[in-house]
Enzyme design. Structure first.
Site, short mmCIF file in Angstrom:
data_model
loop_
_atom_site.label_atom_id
_atom_site.label_comp_id
_atom_site.label_asym_id
_atom_site.label_seq_id
_atom_site.Cartn_x
_atom_site.Cartn_y
_atom_site.Cartn_z
N ASP A 43 5.70 20.02 14.77
CA ASP A 43 6.35 19.35 15.90
C ASP A 43 7.23 18.22 15.35
OD1 ASP A 43 4.72 16.76 15.86
OD2 ASP A 43 3.15 18.26 16.10
N SER B 166 7.83 4.19 5.20
CA SER B 166 8.04 3.77 3.81
C SER B 166 6.78 3.96 2.98
CB SER B 166 8.43 2.28 3.76
OG SER B 166 9.68 2.05 4.36
N ASP C 127 -3.44 19.34 10.52
CA ASP C 127 -2.57 19.43 11.68
C ASP C 127 -2.77 18.20 12.57
OD1 ASP C 127 -0.78 20.31 13.51
OD2 ASP C 127 -1.96 22.01 14.22
N GLU D 240 9.09 -3.68 0.29
CA GLU D 240 9.26 -2.24 0.09
C GLU D 240 8.85 -1.83 -1.31
OE1 GLU D 240 9.34 1.31 0.53
OE2 GLU D 240 10.21 0.34 2.28
N ASP E 251 5.63 0.59 -2.35
CA ASP E 251 5.79 1.89 -3.01
C ASP E 251 4.91 2.03 -4.24
OD1 ASP E 251 7.65 2.75 -1.16
OD2 ASP E 251 9.39 2.13 -2.34
#
Length: 650
Positions: free
Chosen positions: A649, A587, A628, A314, A318
């Site tokens: 959505d 993540s 979109d 993780e 990042d």
């Protein structure tokens, strides 16, 4: 807040509070559901009458502030407002949410007169939310018409003192949120209690309960330098992101603002500098080896990891995504909690973010809202930690960066509603001060992590959709995941991530989304949600107000919609443990989107403006600034989940 007190001794001769008559003008303020028990906490001896305890009276914040909070943040965050961008100071936030002065005076008078304590010895905390004083157990039992007992956690060895109910004058009930020690106990740190038979336990695992690290697999091949865009459907590199989102790196000698570092939250996962160096060497030669985040250690959090084999997927992910987008701007690492707690020690695996929020806002340490004040005695770490960080819990030691990315979370069902509501108020306060919070929306579609709830991670009988936390809070920005499908290029529209189990990861992965069971639809989102329901109504029964237990519905029709935006989150190039791999997960999406907002803030600062702050009202008012995404679903709970559609959505 947790305090050390004098050793507790078994009560023998002092007067029982149960024998005192409750005065007529008093009323029960809080009462424990005794029939439901106290979880794993076992009730023990009465507490000796002469023991001194720190008493904290949480005052209800201004009701006007609660009613006006949404209008305040919309006032400074909506681009059509005349006050757009006029962010508040921390002092202005405290003043706005402080309890009414007359309420404070009345509660102080009650304490002072009943216990004969001079008012100067009753402290009104800087955030205006607490009254603090010390009292003997005998005096406190008299004040609150109750009796106190020791409670012990046989699993972890922790102890606290608490009562089953307590009383306050009826005319003050509306001014007081709650009192500690009360139904909510205070932690006990006592050498006397350490001699008892309750043993501490250490529970392995990385990160908070419910959190999953990004999904990792060996890369199909290392992209060829100069030809990376030809294989972005297989490996996403910084060059792919630049092509997807139409930006270029800053010149390596660019002058950047010293006050625009990008904040990244980590817990129980640690980056490796060797891996960062390998990534920079192979993908971003304009970034020198040795480039690393500035460490803001929270309650003993340390980084980087010394042993390359223990590198965290993780943390590496990042920084390998954020740094190439914003360099030479800096990153700030909020490494939270000592190793014992961060890896699940002492049973504190449920609570999340409270100690981090303490560190960046001192007022949060004692902020009272929704029946919760300070860190939770059961859910959150206790400092000093005999197994790790020996200092006091950090409160307000770091200034929050303009942008903070969080790629950790749980499900709404994992934590009490009051815990989440209090944190959500804090996210609102940070937004008022111009801080943008971005959070990964989750990797399990409309469901949860298998085994969390039903076997498939869903609610009720395994069919009801499970919203993520803290994502359901309206005052942060949720980031879902997209991908470049096989055979597609960066010059074509992306799709929502839908990776069946085994293709390519062991577990199924789809972008988290749905509707909160706790928080209603915020005003800035109401039109977008209404349009979605009108034009693309999902084929599932639904319920209202989070009441899924009394319904056959699968999702909450009037809950806050998740996510708000999306960014690429699959086949991401990384180095982990010295090896080249690819990873997937929202993540990745959160730091990508957050880093681009850091770049926007740089331009605003150059133009003499402030940071964008809470950005959702701007995005929902001007959706044309976004690509979109109209292809893909987020399956879970035995369904296909929600389908992508034109416009917003879930």
């Amino acid at each position: 807040m947790h305090f050390a007190i004098l050793p507790l001794l078994a009560a023998t001769t002092f007067e029982l509070a149960a024998g005192r008559a409750v005065p007529e003008p008093h009323t029960v303020h809080e009462k424990r559901d005794v029939t439901a028990g106290t979880g794993r906490w076992a009730k023990g001896n009465r507490v000796a009458s002469n023991v001194k305890v720190p008493v904290r009276v949480g005052l209800k914040q201004s009701s006007e502030a609660l009613e006006r909070a949404e209008s305040w943040i919309m006032e400074i965050s909506h681009p059509a407002s005349e006050k757009f961008g006029q962010h508040w100071t921390s002092e202005e936030v405290v003043e706005a949410f402080r309890p009414a002065s007359e309420a404070v005076d009345e509660v102080v008078a009650w304490i002072s007169e009943t216990l004969s304590i001079p008012t100067k010895h009753i402290t009104h905390t800087d955030n205006k939310a607490w009254l603090a004083f010390d009292a003997s157990v005998d005096d406190l039992e008299s004040l609150l018409q109750t009796e106190y007992h020791e409670h012990h956690d046989e699993t972890t060895g922790r102890s606290m003192i608490t009562c089953d109910e307590y009383h306050v004058p009826s005319h003050l009930s509306g001014h007081i949120d709650y009192i500690t020690p009360g139904v909510k106990g205070i932690q006990v740190h006592s050498s006397e209690l350490k001699k008892r038979s309750w043993k501490s336990g250490h529970h392995g695992g990385h990160g908070p309960s419910g959190w999953q690290p990004p999904k990792t697999r060996p890369a199909p091949h290392m992209p060829k330098p100069g030809n990376e865009l030809a294989t972005c459907d297989q490996v996403i590199t910084p060059a792919c992101l630049q092509a997807l989102y139409h930006f270029k790196p800053l010149p390596k000698n660019a002058v950047v603002s010293p006050n625009n570092s990008m904040g990244i939250f980590e817990e129980g996962d640690f980056y490796a500098q060797q891996d960062l160096n390998s990534f920079f060497t192979n993908f971003t030669s304009y970034i020198p080896n040795g480039t690393h985040p500035t460490l803001d250690s929270v309650d003993g959090g340390l980084a980087p990891i010394a042993n390359l084999s223990e590198a965290g997927g993780e943390s590496n992910l990042d920084f390998m995504l954020a740094i190439p987008i914003i360099y030479p701007q800096t990153t700030t690492l909020y490494q939270t909690d000592d190793l014992y707690y961060a890896e699940g020690g002492n049973g504190t695996t449920s609570g999340i973010f409270n100690t981090f929020l303490d560190a960046i806002d001192g007022s949060y340490c004692t902020y009272s809202a929704y029946g919760e004040t300070g860190d939770d005695a059961v859910l959150d770490p206790t400092y000093p930690d005999p197994n790790g960080y020996q200092g006091q819990r950090m409160c307000g030691v770091y200034k929050p960066t303009n942008v903070i990315s969080i790629s950790y979370g749980e499900q709404e069902q994992d934590l009490p509603a009051y815990y989440q509501q209090r944190q959500c108020n804090e996210f609102l306060k940070l937004g008022l001060q111009g801080v943008s919070i971005f959070v990964a929306s989750g990797d399990t579609g409309v469901g949860g992590i298998p085994g969390d709830g039903a076997a498939n991670g869903c609610l009720k009988n395994g069919t009801v959709f499970s919203p993520t936390q803290p994502n359901s809070c309206p005052w942060l920005t949720n980031v879902g995941a997209t991908k470049v499908y096989p055979g597609r290029t960066v010059y074509e529209p992306e799709s929502a991530v839908v990776d069946p189990a085994g293709h390519p990861y062991r577990g199924a992965y789809s972008s988290g989304g749905g509707f909160s069971n706790i928080f209603p639809i915020p005003s800035y989102q109401s039109s977008a949600v209404a349009t979605y329901f009108a034009d693309h109504n999902p084929p599932y029964p639904y319920y209202f107000n989070g009441q899924y237990n009394s319904s056959d519905g699968l999702y909450n029709r009037n809950g806050r919609g998740i996510p708000d935006v999306a960014a690429n989150g699959d086949n991401i190039a990384v180095y982990l443990g010295g090896k080249f791999k690819t990873e997937g997960g929202t993540s990745a999406s959160s730091p990508i989107f957050a880093a681009l907002v850091v770049r926007i803030n740089e331009e605003r600062i150059k133009a003499g403006k402030g940071p964008v702050g809470f950005i959702n009202p701007t995005l929902y008012s001007h959706p044309y600034v976004l690509n979109d995404i109209v292809n893909g679903t987020n399956p879970g709970c035995g369904t296909d989940g929600f389908s992508c559609a034109p416009g917003w959505d879930p």
